[in-house]
Design a protein around this motif. Structure first.
Motif, PDB file in Angstrom:
ATOM      1  N   THR A   1      70.434 -22.841 -43.919  1.00 24.88           N
ATOM      2  CA  THR A   1      70.189 -24.095 -43.205  1.00 24.88           C
ATOM      3  C   THR A   1      70.213 -23.877 -41.691  1.00 24.88           C
ATOM      4  O   THR A   1      71.206 -23.376 -41.164  1.00 24.88           O
ATOM      5  CB  THR A   1      71.251 -25.135 -43.585  1.00 24.88           C
TER       6      THR A   1
ATOM      7  N   THR B   1      70.833 -24.482 -37.773  1.00 24.05           N
ATOM      8  CA  THR B   1      71.883 -25.206 -37.054  1.00 24.05           C
ATOM      9  C   THR B   1      71.356 -25.557 -35.671  1.00 24.05           C
ATOM     10  O   THR B   1      71.017 -24.671 -34.885  1.00 24.05           O
ATOM     11  CB  THR B   1      73.156 -24.352 -36.936  1.00 24.05           C
TER      12      THR B   1
ATOM     13  N   ILE C   1      80.029 -31.680 -39.608  1.00 28.08           N
ATOM     14  CA  ILE C   1      79.697 -31.988 -40.991  1.00 28.08           C
ATOM     15  C   ILE C   1      80.752 -32.921 -41.561  1.00 28.08           C
ATOM     16  O   ILE C   1      81.958 -32.680 -41.417  1.00 28.08           O
ATOM     17  CB  ILE C   1      79.617 -30.720 -41.863  1.00 28.08           C
TER      18      ILE C   1
ATOM     19  N   TYR D   1      73.918 -29.687 -45.677  1.00 28.89           N
ATOM     20  CA  TYR D   1      74.643 -28.426 -45.603  1.00 28.89           C
ATOM     21  C   TYR D   1      75.277 -27.969 -46.921  1.00 28.89           C
ATOM     22  O   TYR D   1      75.504 -26.769 -47.103  1.00 28.89           O
ATOM     23  CB  TYR D   1      75.780 -28.542 -44.571  1.00 28.89           C
TER      24      TYR D   1
END
Length: 311
Positions: free
Chosen positions: A50, A52, A59, A67
């Motif tokens: 994923t 960033t 999160i 995520y």
């Protein structure tokens, strides 16, 4: 060891607080696999698929669908070879791919405990504990030492990365909004930047340790002056076996025979004279700088450091 002892570990704290050293020493034995900074904006996609966008990406339950699956794959040591190959731009990237692939392969093969070292996960620590089952270790380092390290490296911080995260601002950082907005206009004031970031991180950590009874908070200085004894306690708290081989690795990494501090070329080195490092900031910073850092962090620093530890 019980099944509980196989739970993953997150080592976090402000960047330049010693998380790399603590993480690698906890991964000095064969049961723990060290995984570095999946939330770093420059992380390798083979390790964590994923993207960033922000430093200190936050999160929580509301945005976890972005995520969660990727972190679950990371904790199962699933390496994304195709994504990594497509991202390669240099021979150094090829070397990193080989290193990371080997770490993940060995982690799967040997049923190792994944240890994530990531200072940029600190505001998300509660989510790592509740959603991923991580045991949490937060490293605190003296605010003057953090400032000194960042000044030596010339590393500034753009607070826009935090201001642009509405959930992070809502849950943790809105009281600091005005301070952050003021510093965006002074990109060269590394003392003010590091002091504000330190306050925000460790005010949050103080709240978290009241909410999360299992949270382990360690001071970099306490580990540095007695690494063998301090890691003995930390290994015990995490249910990890503290063998003679592990003690030998820790002793060698913190020996007085090592360099007294890192350079720009060895910024992530863990072989250093840990005892000398504790007060190196006193030689590098002027009294004016130290007094300024003390004043800028005086609402949070006394939670972790006594007045005499500024001398």
């Amino acid at each position: 060891m019980s099944n509980l002892d196989h739970k993953p570990i997150l080592v976090s704290g402000a960047h330049r607080s010693g998380t790399t050293w603590v993480g690698k020493m906890l991964a000095a034995g064969p049961r723990v696999a060290y995984i570095s900074e999946p939330l770093n904006v420059w992380h390798r996609p083979g390790v964590f698929r994923t993207p960033t966008q922000y430093w200190y990406s936050y999160i929580c339950e509301e945005n976890q669908p972005v995520y969660l699956a990727a972190f679950q794959e990371l904790l199962r040591f699933k390496y994304h070879t195709n994504l990594e190959i497509r991202s390669i731009k240099s021979a150094k990237d090829v070397g990193r791919m080989g290193r990371d692939w080997w770490t993940f392969w060995k982690g799967r093969r040997n049923f190792q405990i994944p240890l994530i070292k990531d200072p940029f996960a600190v505001f998300s620590s509660e989510w790592f504990g509740r959603s991923l089952g991580c045991r949490l270790v937060i490293v605190v380092r003296h605010p003057a030492a953090v400032a000194s390290s960042l000044m030596k490296l010339g590393w500034s911080f753009n607070f826009q990365d935090l201001l642009d995260q509405p959930l992070l601002m809502r849950d943790w950082l809105d009281p600091f909004r005005d301070d952050m907005e003021k510093l965006i206009g002074t990109p060269n004031d590394l003392i003010a930047q590091s002091s504000l970031l330190w306050r925000m991180v460790y005010q949050s950590v103080n709240v978290l340790r009241k909410k999360l009874p299992g949270l382990i908070v360690v001071r970099h200085e306490d580990i540095s002056v007695d690494p063998l004894g301090a890691f003995n306690h930390l290994y015990g708290d995490l249910g990890l076996e503290y063998t003679a081989d592990i003690q030998e690795v820790i002793g060698a990494a913190s020996s007085g025979k090592n360099p007294k501090e890192t350079s720009k070329n060895t910024v992530h080195s863990v072989r250093i004279d840990s005892h000398a490092l504790v007060k190196s900031w006193q030689q590098r910073l002027s009294k004016v700088d130290i007094d300024r850092i003390w004043k800028l962090t005086s609402d949070v620093a006394p939670i972790y450091y006594k007045e005499g530890e500024w001398l």
